[in-house]
Scaffold this motif. Structure first.
Motif, PDB file in Angstrom:
ATOM      1  N   GLU A  57      -5.387  13.687 -16.954  1.00  0.00           N
ATOM      2  CA  GLU A  57      -4.183  13.086 -16.720  1.00  0.00           C
ATOM      3  C   GLU A  57      -4.172  11.545 -16.801  1.00  0.00           C
ATOM      4  O   GLU A  57      -4.864  10.740 -15.703  1.00  0.00           O
ATOM      5  CB  GLU A  57      -3.798  13.673 -15.426  1.00  0.00           C
ATOM      6  CG  GLU A  57      -2.210  13.025 -15.052  1.00  0.00           C
ATOM      7  CD  GLU A  57      -1.820  13.347 -13.404  1.00  0.00           C
ATOM      8  OE1 GLU A  57      -0.902  13.152 -13.238  1.00  0.00           O
ATOM      9  OE2 GLU A  57      -2.505  13.984 -13.071  1.00  0.00           O
ATOM     10  N   PRO A  58      -3.395  10.866 -17.561  1.00  0.00           N
ATOM     11  CA  PRO A  58      -3.863   9.402 -17.741  1.00  0.00           C
ATOM     12  C   PRO A  58      -3.118   8.769 -16.511  1.00  0.00           C
ATOM     13  O   PRO A  58      -1.994   9.189 -16.089  1.00  0.00           O
ATOM     14  CB  PRO A  58      -3.146   9.162 -18.963  1.00  0.00           C
ATOM     15  CG  PRO A  58      -2.128   9.853 -19.319  1.00  0.00           C
ATOM     16  CD  PRO A  58      -2.819  11.248 -18.590  1.00  0.00           C
ATOM     17  N   LYS A  59      -3.777   7.834 -16.034  1.00  0.00           N
ATOM     18  CA  LYS A  59      -2.896   6.954 -14.922  1.00  0.00           C
ATOM     19  C   LYS A  59      -2.711   5.463 -15.278  1.00  0.00           C
ATOM     20  O   LYS A  59      -3.247   4.915 -16.330  1.00  0.00           O
ATOM     21  CB  LYS A  59      -4.077   6.819 -13.821  1.00  0.00           C
ATOM     22  CG  LYS A  59      -4.439   8.423 -13.125  1.00  0.00           C
ATOM     23  CD  LYS A  59      -3.128   8.932 -12.510  1.00  0.00           C
ATOM     24  CE  LYS A  59      -3.645  10.288 -11.707  1.00  0.00           C
ATOM     25  NZ  LYS A  59      -2.465  10.963 -11.105  1.00  0.00           N
ATOM     26  N   GLY A  60      -1.881   4.829 -14.398  1.00  0.00           N
ATOM     27  CA  GLY A  60      -1.572   3.504 -14.728  1.00  0.00           C
ATOM     28  C   GLY A  60      -1.028   3.087 -16.016  1.00  0.00           C
ATOM     29  O   GLY A  60      -0.181   4.057 -16.479  1.00  0.00           O
ATOM     30  N   GLU A  61      -1.400   1.928 -16.688  1.00  0.00           N
ATOM     31  CA  GLU A  61      -1.088   1.778 -17.819  1.00  0.00           C
ATOM     32  C   GLU A  61      -1.329   2.519 -19.135  1.00  0.00           C
ATOM     33  O   GLU A  61      -0.598   2.772 -19.829  1.00  0.00           O
ATOM     34  CB  GLU A  61      -1.874   0.322 -18.141  1.00  0.00           C
ATOM     35  CG  GLU A  61      -1.752  -0.225 -19.586  1.00  0.00           C
ATOM     36  CD  GLU A  61      -2.447  -1.593 -19.768  1.00  0.00           C
ATOM     37  OE1 GLU A  61      -2.506  -1.901 -21.106  1.00  0.00           O
ATOM     38  OE2 GLU A  61      -2.829  -2.223 -18.838  1.00  0.00           O
ATOM     39  N   PHE A  62      -2.647   3.139 -18.815  1.00  0.00           N
ATOM     40  CA  PHE A  62      -2.889   4.197 -19.868  1.00  0.00           C
ATOM     41  C   PHE A  62      -1.977   5.446 -19.735  1.00  0.00           C
ATOM     42  O   PHE A  62      -1.702   6.067 -20.661  1.00  0.00           O
ATOM     43  CB  PHE A  62      -4.365   4.759 -19.590  1.00  0.00           C
ATOM     44  CG  PHE A  62      -4.990   5.529 -20.785  1.00  0.00           C
ATOM     45  CD1 PHE A  62      -5.055   4.970 -21.822  1.00  0.00           C
ATOM     46  CD2 PHE A  62      -5.590   6.760 -20.218  1.00  0.00           C
ATOM     47  CE1 PHE A  62      -5.808   5.777 -22.958  1.00  0.00           C
ATOM     48  CE2 PHE A  62      -6.096   7.295 -21.409  1.00  0.00           C
ATOM     49  CZ  PHE A  62      -6.074   6.933 -22.658  1.00  0.00           C
TER      50      PHE A  62
END
Length: 251
Positions: A57-62
């Protein structure tokens, strides 16, 4: 504080909190807990291996630029003390976070020959660090601090309709490597007490990458529509990987 900052701090705080929790649990057992571990046998033996299926699960900007990824991984765990409270762990994982296929015509055939243009975006990570185990038993929690590096790359290949797993032309569209650091928390659930005990391994790992270049679906689509090389995104790339697998004591 921005919404992105809240998401980042939450993921990092969760890993730090879990590490502290396991340390507290180990210290709380005291001499009695250590004796219990010794009598029950070292939770990880002298060494064990693990294999996982993974969902990232990508977080933040990614997370704003990419979607969930899928893959697999494995690790080796070696104990550093007789009670196997302190261990050394080495992880490797492979994730695919982008996969697109387009039908194109082979130039000069008048559309009679159709090909598949397949583009995939991947991450492979190599990290290592200390792992602390909680009290021994059917349910054994653990926490790990990890550091190493990850490689991000996107490649495109051309395949015929009848040989989809045998591409005859491949190009790497973008690639980059960056330092990775973070941690993992999880639990071993013992399901076998034989000569080589087997446990279910359930957990989550957070990795942070401060500055890497990568491609996403939008950049790949823009390159295809404009007939030009894709332009990578550059920035921070953080993601949580949830994993489920098995751990087997091998020696």
């Amino acid at each position: 504080m921005s919404r992105v900052s809240v998401r980042r701090s939450t993921a990092e705080t969760a890993v730090i909190s879990a590490l502290v929790a396991v340390v507290v649990a180990v210290l709380a057992t005291g001499p009695v807990g250590a004796q219990r571990i010794a009598e029950g046998g070292a939770p990880s033996g002298r060494g064990s291996i693990g294999l996982h299926l993974q969902l990232s699960e990508p977080k933040g900007e990614f997370g704003q630029n990419t979607g969930n990824g899928f893959g697999f991984g494995g690790y080796v765990l070696a104990r550093l003390d007789p009670n196997s409270i302190a261990n050394l762990r080495g992880d490797v994982s492979f994730l695919t976070y982008g996969n697109a296929t387009r039908r194109i015509s082979l130039s000069g055939t008048g559309g009679l020959i159709q090909l598949n243009l397949r583009t995939t975006s991947n991450i492979v990570s190599f990290v290592t660090g200390p792992q602390l185990l909680g009290p021994n038993g059917t349910f054994t929690p653990y926490a790990t601090a990890l550091g190493g590096f990850s490689v991000f790359w996107t490649s495109s290949s051309i395949e015929g309709s009848s040989n989809e797993q045998d591409p005859f032309a491949t190009t790497t569209n973008a690639s980059d490597a960056g330092w990775a650091y973070g941690g993992a928390v999880g639990s071993y659930i013992r399901v076998s007490n034989g000569k080589n005990p087997v446990r279910i391994d359930l957990g989550a790992r957070f990795l942070r990458h401060d500055d890497v270049r990568y491609l996403n679906a939008d950049r790949v689509r823009e390159a295809y529509n404009n007939d030009r090389p894709p332009v990578p995104i550059r920035g921070r790339a953080d993601f949580v990987t949830y994993y489920l697998g098995i751990n087997a004591i091998v020696f």
